[in-house]
Design a protein around this motif. Structure first.
Motif, PDB file in Angstrom:
ATOM      1  N   THR A 217      17.451   5.946  28.340  1.00 20.45           N
ATOM      2  CA  THR A 217      18.523   4.955  28.181  1.00 20.45           C
ATOM      3  C   THR A 217      18.174   3.671  28.924  1.00 20.45           C
ATOM      4  N   ASN A 218      17.668   3.836  30.129  1.00 24.72           N
ATOM      5  CA  ASN A 218      17.267   2.646  30.912  1.00 24.72           C
ATOM      6  C   ASN A 218      16.136   1.876  30.235  1.00 24.72           C
ATOM      7  N   ASP A 219      15.160   2.621  29.705  1.00 23.11           N
ATOM      8  CA  ASP A 219      14.025   1.958  29.017  1.00 23.11           C
ATOM      9  C   ASP A 219      14.523   1.201  27.799  1.00 23.11           C
ATOM     10  N   LYS A 220      15.482   1.852  27.084  1.00 23.62           N
ATOM     11  CA  LYS A 220      16.007   1.180  25.892  1.00 23.62           C
ATOM     12  C   LYS A 220      16.714  -0.109  26.275  1.00 23.62           C
ATOM     13  N   ALA A 221      17.493  -0.042  27.345  1.00 21.40           N
ATOM     14  CA  ALA A 221      18.229  -1.239  27.780  1.00 21.40           C
ATOM     15  C   ALA A 221      17.259  -2.360  28.169  1.00 21.40           C
ATOM     16  N   THR A 222      16.212  -1.934  28.839  1.00 23.69           N
ATOM     17  CA  THR A 222      15.201  -2.936  29.258  1.00 23.69           C
ATOM     18  C   THR A 222      14.543  -3.574  28.048  1.00 23.69           C
ATOM     19  N   LEU A 223      14.207  -2.683  27.070  1.00 23.89           N
ATOM     20  CA  LEU A 223      13.545  -3.196  25.864  1.00 23.89           C
ATOM     21  C   LEU A 223      14.486  -4.098  25.074  1.00 23.89           C
ATOM     22  N   GLU A 224      15.750  -3.744  25.045  1.00 26.58           N
ATOM     23  CA  GLU A 224      16.714  -4.578  24.345  1.00 26.58           C
ATOM     24  C   GLU A 224      16.835  -5.957  24.995  1.00 26.58           C
ATOM     25  N   VAL A 225      16.832  -5.937  26.339  1.00 29.73           N
ATOM     26  CA  VAL A 225      16.889  -7.227  27.058  1.00 29.73           C
ATOM     27  C   VAL A 225      15.650  -8.053  26.742  1.00 29.73           C
ATOM     28  N   GLN A 226      14.493  -7.391  26.768  1.00 30.52           N
ATOM     29  CA  GLN A 226      13.238  -8.095  26.461  1.00 30.52           C
ATOM     30  C   GLN A 226      13.244  -8.602  25.028  1.00 30.52           C
ATOM     31  N   LEU A 227      13.754  -7.752  24.112  1.00 27.96           N
ATOM     32  CA  LEU A 227      13.810  -8.169  22.711  1.00 27.96           C
ATOM     33  C   LEU A 227      14.691  -9.396  22.551  1.00 27.96           C
ATOM     34  N   SER A 228      15.852  -9.343  23.233  1.00 26.52           N
ATOM     35  CA  SER A 228      16.763 -10.502  23.156  1.00 26.52           C
ATOM     36  C   SER A 228      16.101 -11.772  23.696  1.00 26.52           C
ATOM     37  N   THR A 229      15.393 -11.542  24.810  1.00 28.20           N
ATOM     38  CA  THR A 229      14.692 -12.706  25.404  1.00 28.20           C
ATOM     39  C   THR A 229      13.647 -13.252  24.440  1.00 28.20           C
ATOM     40  N   GLN A 230      12.867 -12.329  23.829  1.00 31.19           N
ATOM     41  CA  GLN A 230      11.810 -12.750  22.903  1.00 31.19           C
ATOM     42  C   GLN A 230      12.421 -13.422  21.685  1.00 31.19           C
ATOM     43  N   GLN A 231      13.560 -12.863  21.219  1.00 33.70           N
ATOM     44  CA  GLN A 231      14.203 -13.473  20.056  1.00 33.70           C
ATOM     45  C   GLN A 231      14.661 -14.906  20.365  1.00 33.70           C
ATOM     46  N   LYS A 232      15.219 -15.085  21.562  1.00 34.52           N
ATOM     47  CA  LYS A 232      15.623 -16.445  21.974  1.00 34.52           C
ATOM     48  C   LYS A 232      14.410 -17.369  22.064  1.00 34.52           C
ATOM     49  N   LEU A 233      13.317 -16.784  22.636  1.00 36.14           N
ATOM     50  CA  LEU A 233      12.094 -17.580  22.778  1.00 36.14           C
ATOM     51  C   LEU A 233      11.556 -17.963  21.413  1.00 36.14           C
ATOM     52  N   ILE A 234      11.571 -16.965  20.485  1.00 35.87           N
ATOM     53  CA  ILE A 234      11.097 -17.238  19.126  1.00 35.87           C
ATOM     54  C   ILE A 234      11.988 -18.285  18.464  1.00 35.87           C
ATOM     55  N   ALA A 235      13.282 -18.172  18.701  1.00 36.14           N
ATOM     56  CA  ALA A 235      14.215 -19.140  18.108  1.00 36.14           C
ATOM     57  C   ALA A 235      13.934 -20.550  18.646  1.00 36.14           C
ATOM     58  N   ASN A 236      13.722 -20.604  19.965  1.00 36.62           N
ATOM     59  CA  ASN A 236      13.396 -21.917  20.569  1.00 36.62           C
ATOM     60  C   ASN A 236      12.093 -22.473  20.012  1.00 36.62           C
ATOM     61  N   MET A 237      11.115 -21.546  19.883  1.00 34.12           N
ATOM     62  CA  MET A 237       9.821 -22.010  19.381  1.00 34.12           C
ATOM     63  C   MET A 237       9.937 -22.456  17.930  1.00 34.12           C
ATOM     64  N   ARG A 238      10.749 -21.707  17.125  1.00 39.51           N
ATOM     65  CA  ARG A 238      10.946 -22.148  15.749  1.00 39.51           C
ATOM     66  C   ARG A 238      11.632 -23.523  15.683  1.00 39.51           C
TER      67      ARG A 238
END
Length: 453
Positions: A5-26
């Protein structure tokens, strides 16, 4: 489970961060694409503008070249038309100038005595008249009237400005590459030297000519011409040439000139000047000083230097009578490198010695010898002009040092103007009559073109 559960939460946070980063880069990529599109558009616009500017520049260069060709063709046309006008006026012209009475003459003048000269109105645009009243030869009290006609007649009121306005066209002819001679002729004391040299307040024909030449050189420079000027001054005294610009009496300071081109000569004994006419139409005078002229004021200094050395003497007619012919020669060389053109003109301004009748001047001894040399030389000048006008096979240039020196500048397409200077006084009527008759003989001549009556 908790670890997953903790790993999933961490990955979700990272995914959200990456998605924001990708959005900014786009978003940034979109902005960059917009900038790129704008830059490409500006580049295309600037490229088109650059091509337009290049086309305008090419058009401007072509227009400039066309304008330069038109200006060059216009200058050639102006020169041809100017020369045609001068030829129609006559390649030899005679102007009569009457000097005003001096203050002493005005004080002693008799109001009951009629003036010696009259100026009738004329409808002829090509000539002007003058009437001289002179005592009759039979000694009677009556006066005989003698009528003469010349190209122009200047009354005593005529200014130096008015006189120069008439000869400025001949100065232009010298600038255009022609040979020009302007003489001042007349009895001693008739105003010849004033006409040619003038005064500080009223400059004569020589300084005014130089002023015109330097003013014209500015316009010529804009047309691509470079003008070089060289001057010399000599006198002919008792049929001998004398350098009026030499700094020393010995020939070591003199120069040899080809109508103005000089080279230093070694010192030694006084040498006579030798005149040689070259096949190309130029004239070489040995041992003659020549000066490069870069400003008009130089000529004023040269004239002052020459007048200090010129031969003058006292006669019964004039206390300061010029006993020699003074010849001011200016050689003009114009070069237009861009057009590959070159012109070479010569301007001779001659203050002739005063003509005189020996019985009136009271000449004796040296003055008698001077008067004989002067009158012989003046007579030879008249003979040359008449021979040229009559197109005689033999022209007697060698009969005097003056005519031989000026041989290339007389006849052909050369331009010649003679001022006949006369005094207004009745007591000088005899001398004035001789001068006017001489001038009338010259005025009747035709050299190449217009016939004079």
């Amino acid at each position: 489970m908790e670890t997953l559960t903790n790993d999933k939460a961490t990955l979700e946070v990272q995914l959200s961060t990456q998605q924001k980063l990708i959005a900014n880069m786009r978003e940034e990529l979109g902005i960059c694409k917009e900038h790129k599109a704008m830059a490409e558009s500006q580049s295309e616009s600037r490229g088109a503008h650059l091509l337009e500017l290049k086309a305008q520049l090419e058009d401007a260069v072509l227009s400039l070249e066309a304008a330069e060709r038109r200006m060059h063709d216009g200058e050639l046309m102006r020169r041809r038309l100017h020369n045609t006008i001068q030829e129609l006026k006559g390649n030899i012209r005679v102007f009569c100038r009457v000097r005003p009475m001096s203050s002493l003459e005005q004080v002693g003048a008799d109001p009951d005595i009629q003036p010696a000269l009259d100026f009738p109105p004329s409808d002829d645009l090509l000539s002007a008249g003058i009437i001289l009243s002179a005592p009759s030869r039979d000694g009677a009290a009556t006066l005989s009237k003698h009528v003469f006609a010349f190209d122009r007649v200047f009354t005593p009121e005529a200014s130096q400005d008015a006189v120069f306005e008439e000869i400025s066209e001949l100065v232009q002819s010298a600038l255009d590459g022609h040979k020009v001679c302007i003489f001042a002729y007349g009895q001693t004391g008739s105003g010849k030297t004033f006409t040619m040299l003038g005064s500080e307040e009223q400059p004569g024909m020589i300084p005014r000519s130089m002023r015109q030449i330097f003013e014209s050189s500015q316009g010529l420079r804009q047309q691509g011409w470079e003008l070089s000027l060289q001057a010399s001054m000599l006198e002919i005294y008792n049929e001998e040439y004398k350098d009026l610009l030499s700094s020393k009496k010995l020939s070591g300071s003199n120069k040899s000139t080809k109508e103005g081109f000089g080279s230093q000569q070694p010192s030694g004994e006084i040498k006579k000047h030798q005149v040689v006419h070259n096949p190309d139409g130029s004239t070489t005078v040995s041992e003659l000083t020549v000066v490069d002229i870069t400003q008009a004021s130089q000529v004023d200094l040269l004239l002052a230097q020459a007048m200090e050395k010129r031969s003058v003497g006292c006669t019964a007619l004039n206390e300061q009578s010029s006993r020699s012919h003074m010849v001011f020669t200016l050689r003009l060389e114009g070069v237009n490198e861009a057009k590959g053109k070159r012109v070479s003109g010569v301007l001779n301004l001659i203050d002739l010695a005063g003509s005189e009748r020996v019985k009136d001047s009271g000449a004796a001894g040296l003055r008698m010898k001077e008067a004989q040399a002067i009158n012989t030389s003046l007579s030879a000048l008249g003979d040359v002009i008449v021979a040229l006008g009559n197109k005689q096979p033999h022209i007697p240039f060698r009969n005097s040092k003056l005519t031989y020196l000026l041989q290339p500048c007389l006849g052909g397409d050369a331009k010649t103007l003679m001022f006949v200077n006369v005094a207004p006084n009745i007591q000088f009527a005899g001398e004035s009559l001789c001068s006017l008759r001489f001038a009338a003989k010259v005025n009747a001549c035709e050299i190449n073109h217009r016939k004079k009556g």
